[in-house]
Enzyme design. Structure first.
Site, PDB file in Angstrom:
ATOM      1  N   PRO A 214       0.829  -1.213   0.000  1.00 56.86           N
ATOM      2  CA  PRO A 214       0.000   0.000   0.000  1.00 56.86           C
ATOM      3  C   PRO A 214       0.859   1.256   0.000  1.00 56.86           C
ATOM      4  O   PRO A 214       2.055   1.216   0.324  1.00 56.86           O
ATOM      5  CB  PRO A 214      -0.810  -0.131   1.307  1.00 56.86           C
ATOM      6  CG  PRO A 214      -0.699  -1.563   1.703  1.00 56.86           C
ATOM      7  CD  PRO A 214       0.618  -2.041   1.188  1.00 56.86           C
ATOM      8  N   PRO A 215       0.288   2.384  -0.365  1.00 57.68           N
ATOM      9  CA  PRO A 215       1.063   3.637  -0.339  1.00 57.68           C
ATOM     10  C   PRO A 215       1.520   3.982   1.071  1.00 57.68           C
ATOM     11  O   PRO A 215       0.798   3.779   2.045  1.00 57.68           O
ATOM     12  CB  PRO A 215       0.063   4.683  -0.868  1.00 57.68           C
ATOM     13  CG  PRO A 215      -0.958   3.902  -1.622  1.00 57.68           C
ATOM     14  CD  PRO A 215      -1.070   2.575  -0.938  1.00 57.68           C
ATOM     15  N   GLU A 436     -25.105   9.776  17.805  1.00 58.08           N
ATOM     16  CA  GLU A 436     -23.817   9.222  18.207  1.00 58.08           C
ATOM     17  C   GLU A 436     -23.966   8.318  19.419  1.00 58.08           C
ATOM     18  O   GLU A 436     -23.219   7.341  19.575  1.00 58.08           O
ATOM     19  CB  GLU A 436     -22.823  10.348  18.498  1.00 58.08           C
ATOM     20  CG  GLU A 436     -22.521  11.241  17.298  1.00 58.08           C
ATOM     21  CD  GLU A 436     -21.980  10.468  16.119  1.00 58.08           C
ATOM     22  OE1 GLU A 436     -21.280   9.443  16.339  1.00 58.08           O
ATOM     23  OE2 GLU A 436     -22.251  10.870  14.977  1.00 58.08           O
ATOM     24  N   ASP A 511     -23.360   6.404   7.059  1.00 57.05           N
ATOM     25  CA  ASP A 511     -23.533   5.080   7.663  1.00 57.05           C
ATOM     26  C   ASP A 511     -24.181   4.119   6.678  1.00 57.05           C
ATOM     27  O   ASP A 511     -23.758   2.961   6.547  1.00 57.05           O
ATOM     28  CB  ASP A 511     -24.383   5.183   8.929  1.00 57.05           C
ATOM     29  CG  ASP A 511     -23.742   6.075   9.978  1.00 57.05           C
ATOM     30  OD1 ASP A 511     -22.496   6.123  10.021  1.00 57.05           O
ATOM     31  OD2 ASP A 511     -24.477   6.730  10.732  1.00 57.05           O
TER      32      ASP A 511
END
EC number: 3.4.24.-
Length: 656
Positions: A214-215, A436, A511
């Site tokens: 990955p980077p 939340e 979501d």
């Protein structure tokens, strides 16, 4: 160690030094020309004298203030002395008027006529300056045109930067962790340093090593470490340096690169981002004669063609090995692929120690805790984390980096910058608190979900509120129960709004997007649907290669409809689970929402305390969540079976 040739220095310094020398000589000649002009003008100047006007001169003659006068017949200039002994100078009519001469006679002035001739030296200098100026201008124009022609003729030369063995910049000691990766690369260094150990047994060193990962995992840093350890010439070039608007330039640069490497063998060539020239052939829309394919063909020939390069090791880095041409990956070219993965817990700790060597840390900083709170971060991410912590310490006017700075930096990297300018109304703040709170309560109650670390209703990043979860341990495989609990946690905000307000808002948009993608991968890629069975199809990415334009669907329309039905079923079932759990812990949801409205940010331990208090007893009797599947030993086979991991599997991110 052999002496470094002149052409091994970075940027071809010999040519640059020659150009700089010629430039300095030209500049010196121009300065000398200016000095000569000033000198000639100074020599031609006479003595300093009082300048008079012609009318004032006639008045002074009549008033007997002029003592002597010399009249120049060629220029009309009149010079002489005044009665007080001072010199004067002026330009009169040419030739002089007879009345002027008569006035001088009457006044008793001692006058004289002369015809001046130019100075031979001044005349010569004037011609020299004129001819020299033309010569310098001609030389300047001719060299500029030659430079332009040489630039056009050198377009096919390689743009590789050559590093000599005498200038190591990075070593393996500067790379924390990755012992297996360094071991594989160190074998190349050992062969180049002492090839007889390998040739005595008939071993052949790999011609090419492809660093895949990955980077930000340090592939280029690893190549720089090879440059510092090998003690041989190291040529670094980017894949994009081969590309040009003219067809054939890239192939010419590849030939020039390998010719330079042969002259300095043994040597190492490092090609960064090789996917820019190494993509599969035959996938472009312009046929097989475009610039990229011609460059790739030349590279294939140079690495293992009719006249293969000997004593040259080619290293390359990419994060897209799936798009590389198969001929590039076969044995004889890139013989070995070295995977450089994201660092694990111990490696992250070691990387943090490297990046904090020159930093002043407070006594409360525990890098192990910081490493535990940064799962999935690469080496570049950790370097940025340490830098953000240092910047925050500077903003606090502190002389040391404390643990609170690392906490702030982690929150900023994972969740985004806090938006102080966004002000929510009381109604919006209350809805965000319950939203939340739904995420937080479900994340605490569910057995297989990651524990809650922090919950905030302060606008952060692109979100109005954030629920942050951190795993208890490193995960490489994700069981179905874990994924289902993740779906339920993501549904928590939407379900909480339905239970409290009886309607929905736009706050659950992100979501729902994440849940839909996760459920679709369960059905299409991971075989977690009983109706679909043990079948998998690749993810539907955007068109990247030309072959994808005409690529037909992997399954029929009936299967596509079945996939959609299964995705809908999974999401509705997990939504129902979220609704049942939140109804059971509705008092705990209210407590968490009120705490968020009062304090705006609470920790995971605060969530656990509020939910347990409202429930009347601990939700988890053992006092902590079980992070492993219960009775895993009952399902363990008697014989060890290989487990195939998905290298492209992305880690499930925290809710936002």
């Amino acid at each position: 160690m052999s002496r470094t040739p002149q052409n091994m220095r970075p940027g071809n310094n010999g040519q640059n030094q020659g150009k700089d020398t010629r430039g300095r000589i030209t500049f010196g000649l121009l300065i000398g020309l200016v000095v000569v002009v000033l000198l000639v003008s100074f020599l031609n100047r006479g003595p300093t004298a009082q300048t008079l006007t012609y009318s004032q001169f006639l008045s002074d003659v009549s008033a007997h203030h002029i003592k002597t006068a010399v009249i120049d017949n060629s220029s009309g200039q009149i010079t002489g002395t005044l009665s007080n002994g001072k010199s004067y100078s002026l330009y009169g009519p040419d030739p002089a008027f007879q009345s002027e001469v008569t006035a001088l006679k009457k006044a008793g002035v001692s006058y004289n006529f002369q015809t001046s001739s130019p100075s031979i030296l001044g005349t010569i200098l004037e011609y020299v300056i004129l001819i020299g100026g033309f010569a310098l201008v001609w030389i300047f124009i001719s060299r500029r045109s030659q430079g332009s022609m040489s630039g056009i003729m050198s377009i096919g030369r390689s743009k590789a930067r050559v590093y000599s063995p005498e200038r190591p910049r990075t070593t393996f000691d500067d790379i924390a962790g990755y012992q297996g990766v360094k071991g594989e690369v160190k074998e190349i260094v050992d062969f180049l340093s002492d090839p007889t150990r390998f040739t005595e047994l008939g071993a052949r060193i790999p011609k090419g090593i492809l660093l895949v990962g990955p980077p930000g995992t340090g592939k280029t840093l690893l190549a720089r470490a090879v440059a510092g350890e090998a003690g041989v010439p190291f040529m670094s070039v980017s894949g994009s340096d081969f590309m040009e608007m003219f067809v054939g330039v890239g192939a010419s640069r590849v030939r020039d690169l390998f010719q330079t490497a042969r002259k300095q063998a043994p040597s190492i060539i490092f090609i960064d981002e090789i996917d820019s020239i190494g993509r599969k052939r035959g996938t472009g829309l312009g046929g097989g004669h475009d610039e990229r394919e011609q460059t790739l063909n030349q590279m294939l020939s140079e690495m293992d063609g009719f006249d293969p390069a000997e004593g040259i090791v080619v290293m390359a880095a990419t994060n897209r090995p799936d798009i590389l041409d198969p001929a590039l990956l076969r044995p004889g070219r890139f013989d070995r692929q070295v995977v450089v993965p994201l660092p694990d817990l111990d490696e992250r700790t070691a990387i943090l120690e490297v990046h904090t060597r020159s930093k002043k840390l407070a006594s409360d900083v525990d890098l192990t805790v910081v490493a535990r709170g940064t799962p999935g971060m690469s080496g570049a991410d950790l370097a940025n984390l340490v830098n953000e912590a240092a910047l925050n310490a500077v903003r606090r006017s502190s002389s040391e980096i404390a643990m609170e700075d690392f906490e702030y930096s982690r929150d900023r990297v994972l969740m985004g910058q806090r938006r102080e300018s966004t002000i929510l109304s009381d109604e919006e703040k209350e809805r965000v608190a319950f939203h939340e709170g739904g995420h937080a309560v479900l994340a605490y109650v569910l057995q297989y979900s990651d524990p809650v670390h922090k919950v905030t209703i302060l606008p952060t990043g692109m979100a109005l509120g954030v629920t942050q979860q951190l795993p208890l341990e490193e995960r490489h495989l994700y069981p179905k129960e874990y994924i289902e609990d993740s779906l339920v946690v993501r549904m928590g905000g939407r379900v909480a709004e339905l239970l409290v307000y009886g309607d929905l808002s736009t706050g659950a948009s992100n979501d729902l997007q994440g849940n839909t993608e996760l459920a679709r991968r369960m059905v299409r890629e991971w075989g977690m649907s009983e109706r679909i069975g043990p079948m998998a199809w690749g993810s539907q990415n955007v068109v990247f290669l030309g072959e994808d334009l005409l690529h037909s669907s992997d399954y029929s329309d009936r299967t596509a409809r079945l996939v959609d039905e299964e995705v809908e079923r999974i999401l509705r079932e997990q939504e129902e689970r979220a609704s049942k759990i939140l109804k059971t812990h509705l008092p705990g949801l209210v407590n968490v929402a009120n705490a968020l409205l009062e304090r705006e940010t609470i920790s995971g331990s605060d969530v656990a305390e509020l939910v347990d208090k409202a429930f009347g007893k601990p939700v988890h009797p053992e006092g902590k969540k079980n992070a492993t599947i219960a009775k895993l030993e009952d399902f363990r086979p008697t014989a060890a079976l290989p487990v195939a991991g998905n290298a492209n599997h992305s880690k499930i991110t925290p809710n936002d």
